[in-house]
Design a protein around this motif. Structure first.
Motif, mmCIF file in Angstrom:
data_model
loop_
_atom_site.group_PDB
_atom_site.id
_atom_site.type_symbol
_atom_site.label_atom_id
_atom_site.label_comp_id
_atom_site.label_asym_id
_atom_site.label_seq_id
_atom_site.Cartn_x
_atom_site.Cartn_y
_atom_site.Cartn_z
ATOM 1 N N ALA A 1 34.057 -12.587 -18.665
ATOM 2 C CA ALA A 1 34.798 -11.605 -17.876
ATOM 3 C C ALA A 1 33.845 -10.776 -17.034
ATOM 4 N N PHE A 2 32.720 -10.363 -17.618
ATOM 5 C CA PHE A 2 31.762 -9.578 -16.829
ATOM 6 C C PHE A 2 31.151 -10.439 -15.731
ATOM 7 N N ASN A 3 30.895 -11.713 -16.021
ATOM 8 C CA ASN A 3 30.360 -12.605 -14.991
ATOM 9 C C ASN A 3 31.332 -12.750 -13.828
ATOM 10 N N GLN A 4 32.623 -12.668 -14.110
ATOM 11 C CA GLN A 4 33.611 -12.721 -13.027
ATOM 12 C C GLN A 4 33.521 -11.466 -12.152
ATOM 13 N N LEU A 5 33.234 -10.336 -12.763
ATOM 14 C CA LEU A 5 33.035 -9.111 -11.988
ATOM 15 C C LEU A 5 31.786 -9.238 -11.115
ATOM 16 N N VAL A 6 30.743 -9.833 -11.668
ATOM 17 C CA VAL A 6 29.515 -10.043 -10.896
ATOM 18 C C VAL A 6 29.802 -10.924 -9.691
ATOM 19 N N GLU A 7 30.530 -12.019 -9.911
ATOM 20 C CA GLU A 7 30.854 -12.927 -8.818
ATOM 21 C C GLU A 7 31.699 -12.235 -7.752
ATOM 22 N N ALA A 8 32.570 -11.324 -8.182
ATOM 23 C CA ALA A 8 33.459 -10.650 -7.229
ATOM 24 C C ALA A 8 32.700 -9.686 -6.332
ATOM 25 N N TYR A 9 31.607 -9.086 -6.846
ATOM 26 C CA TYR A 9 30.951 -8.010 -6.113
ATOM 27 C C TYR A 9 29.488 -8.259 -5.781
ATOM 28 N N ASP B 1 28.159 -10.197 -3.490
ATOM 29 C CA ASP B 1 27.914 -10.205 -2.045
ATOM 30 C C ASP B 1 27.934 -8.790 -1.481
ATOM 31 N N LEU B 2 28.873 -7.966 -1.927
ATOM 32 C CA LEU B 2 28.944 -6.582 -1.469
ATOM 33 C C LEU B 2 27.666 -5.833 -1.837
ATOM 34 N N CYS B 3 27.219 -6.001 -3.084
ATOM 35 C CA CYS B 3 26.010 -5.298 -3.533
ATOM 36 C C CYS B 3 24.776 -5.777 -2.776
ATOM 37 N N HIS B 4 24.669 -7.077 -2.566
ATOM 38 C CA HIS B 4 23.519 -7.613 -1.825
ATOM 39 C C HIS B 4 23.511 -7.065 -0.403
ATOM 40 N N SER B 5 24.680 -7.038 0.243
ATOM 41 C CA SER B 5 24.765 -6.556 1.619
ATOM 42 C C SER B 5 24.359 -5.096 1.712
ATOM 43 N N LEU B 6 24.826 -4.284 0.773
ATOM 44 C CA LEU B 6 24.511 -2.863 0.788
ATOM 45 C C LEU B 6 23.042 -2.615 0.493
ATOM 46 N N ALA C 1 14.953 -6.138 -2.771
ATOM 47 C CA ALA C 1 16.404 -5.955 -2.725
ATOM 48 C C ALA C 1 17.081 -6.790 -3.805
ATOM 49 N N ALA C 2 16.638 -8.029 -3.965
ATOM 50 C CA ALA C 2 17.207 -8.895 -5.001
ATOM 51 C C ALA C 2 16.955 -8.311 -6.389
ATOM 52 N N ASP C 3 15.756 -7.759 -6.591
ATOM 53 C CA ASP C 3 15.441 -7.123 -7.870
ATOM 54 C C ASP C 3 16.365 -5.936 -8.132
ATOM 55 N N ALA C 4 16.614 -5.144 -7.085
ATOM 56 C CA ALA C 4 17.463 -3.968 -7.240
ATOM 57 C C ALA C 4 18.897 -4.365 -7.587
ATOM 58 N N VAL C 5 19.409 -5.407 -6.953
ATOM 59 C CA VAL C 5 20.765 -5.871 -7.246
ATOM 60 C C VAL C 5 20.859 -6.375 -8.685
ATOM 61 N N GLN C 6 19.851 -7.140 -9.089
ATOM 62 C CA GLN C 6 19.835 -7.647 -10.463
ATOM 63 C C GLN C 6 19.807 -6.500 -11.469
ATOM 64 N N GLU C 7 18.973 -5.503 -11.205
ATOM 65 C CA GLU C 7 18.890 -4.352 -12.082
ATOM 66 C C GLU C 7 20.207 -3.582 -12.105
ATOM 67 N N ALA C 8 20.887 -3.524 -10.956
ATOM 68 C CA ALA C 8 22.171 -2.826 -10.889
ATOM 69 C C ALA C 8 23.197 -3.476 -11.810
ATOM 70 N N PHE C 9 23.263 -4.801 -11.801
ATOM 71 C CA PHE C 9 24.219 -5.481 -12.671
ATOM 72 C C PHE C 9 23.838 -5.357 -14.141
ATOM 73 N N ARG D 1 27.822 2.810 -6.735
ATOM 74 C CA ARG D 1 26.911 3.936 -7.003
ATOM 75 C C ARG D 1 25.700 3.483 -7.807
ATOM 76 N N ILE D 2 25.922 2.596 -8.776
ATOM 77 C CA ILE D 2 24.806 2.078 -9.572
ATOM 78 C C ILE D 2 23.846 1.284 -8.685
ATOM 79 N N ALA D 3 24.390 0.477 -7.765
ATOM 80 C CA ALA D 3 23.554 -0.323 -6.871
ATOM 81 C C ALA D 3 22.725 0.562 -5.954
ATOM 82 N N VAL D 4 23.339 1.603 -5.413
ATOM 83 C CA VAL D 4 22.612 2.533 -4.543
ATOM 84 C C VAL D 4 21.486 3.210 -5.311
ATOM 85 N N ASN D 5 21.780 3.655 -6.528
ATOM 86 C CA ASN D 5 20.760 4.316 -7.332
ATOM 87 C C ASN D 5 19.616 3.367 -7.679
#
Length: 215
Positions: free
Chosen positions: A45-53, A55-60, A71-79, A100-104
């Motif tokens: 279920a959490f992996n489905q949330l990752v798949e859903a968002y 692209d949005l997190c990577h773009s931001l 940037a890839a490291d930051a996205v990974q850390e955010a998830f 907010r977590i991704a931005v931080n």
């Protein structure tokens, strides 16, 4: 540099803030169901949330962190962070919470690593992002747009990470002052100051290329 937005107060309706919109009610309901399942130990279920968002997190994050590897490291850390702190999620929007977590994560990484890449925002050098040429597409217009993109990306990479984040979140992503303050953990006045000072810095850097932004 001329303000690319007509709004100067920082106040916008939900319809005017692209990343403030959760998509639709079905997506919001889906997220709540998946969060509940993930809290019960369902990793799928959490992996489905990752798949859903993802692209949005990577773009931001890619707009906040010039180096693509960082940037890839930051996205990974955010998830990872979202998964570790999922029990602290209280709604009303999982998308907003994750953003907010991704931005931080991006801001924390930028503060920890002060080095800058030789070629900031290399994705802008890849012309594949451009829309396909059509009969209404003027080659000169495309060339000017590409040059404008390169110049602005380089200028953004040259200013401080805090100012860059504030400008990207406000001018590109469409968040208002209060949302940016919550995301970055600073006061409303600090957000406004960073945007103002960042725009002045960009204007100075781009002073000799202002013709690109007047056309």
């Amino acid at each position: 540099m001329d303000d690319p937005r007509s709004t100067t107060t920082g106040e916008r309706t939900a319809a005017e803030r692209p990343f403030a919109r959760p998509g639709d009610e079905a997506a919001a309901r889906r997220d709540e169901i998946l969060v509940a399942r993930a809290l019960d130990g369902d990793l799928t279920a959490f992996n489905q949330l990752v798949e859903a968002y993802q692209d949005l997190c990577h773009s931001l994050v890619a707009r906040l962190v010039p180096d693509p590897d960082q940037a890839a490291d930051a996205v990974q850390e955010a998830f990872f962070s979202a998964y570790r702190h999922l029990r602290s999620y209280r709604g009303p929007s999982f998308r907003g919470w994750l953003t907010r977590i991704a931005v931080n994560a991006a801001m924390d990484l930028q503060r920890a690593r002060k080095r800058r890449p030789v070629s900031p925002y290399p994705e802008l050098e890849d012309e594949s992002w451009q829309p396909p040429a059509g009969p209404e597409t003027d080659p000169e217009t495309l060339t000017v747009a590409a040059e404008r993109g390169h110049a602005l990306a380089a200028a953004l990479a040259a200013i401080g990470s805090d100012q860059r984040a504030a400008i990207v979140l406000f001018d590109v992503e469409g968040y208002d002052y209060a949302e940016i303050a919550r995301m970055t953990g600073v006061s409303l006045g600090t957000v406004k100051s960073r945007i103002h000072r960042g725009r002045l810095a960009l204007r100075a850097i781009l002073a000799e290329r202002m013709e690109l932004f007047r056309s």
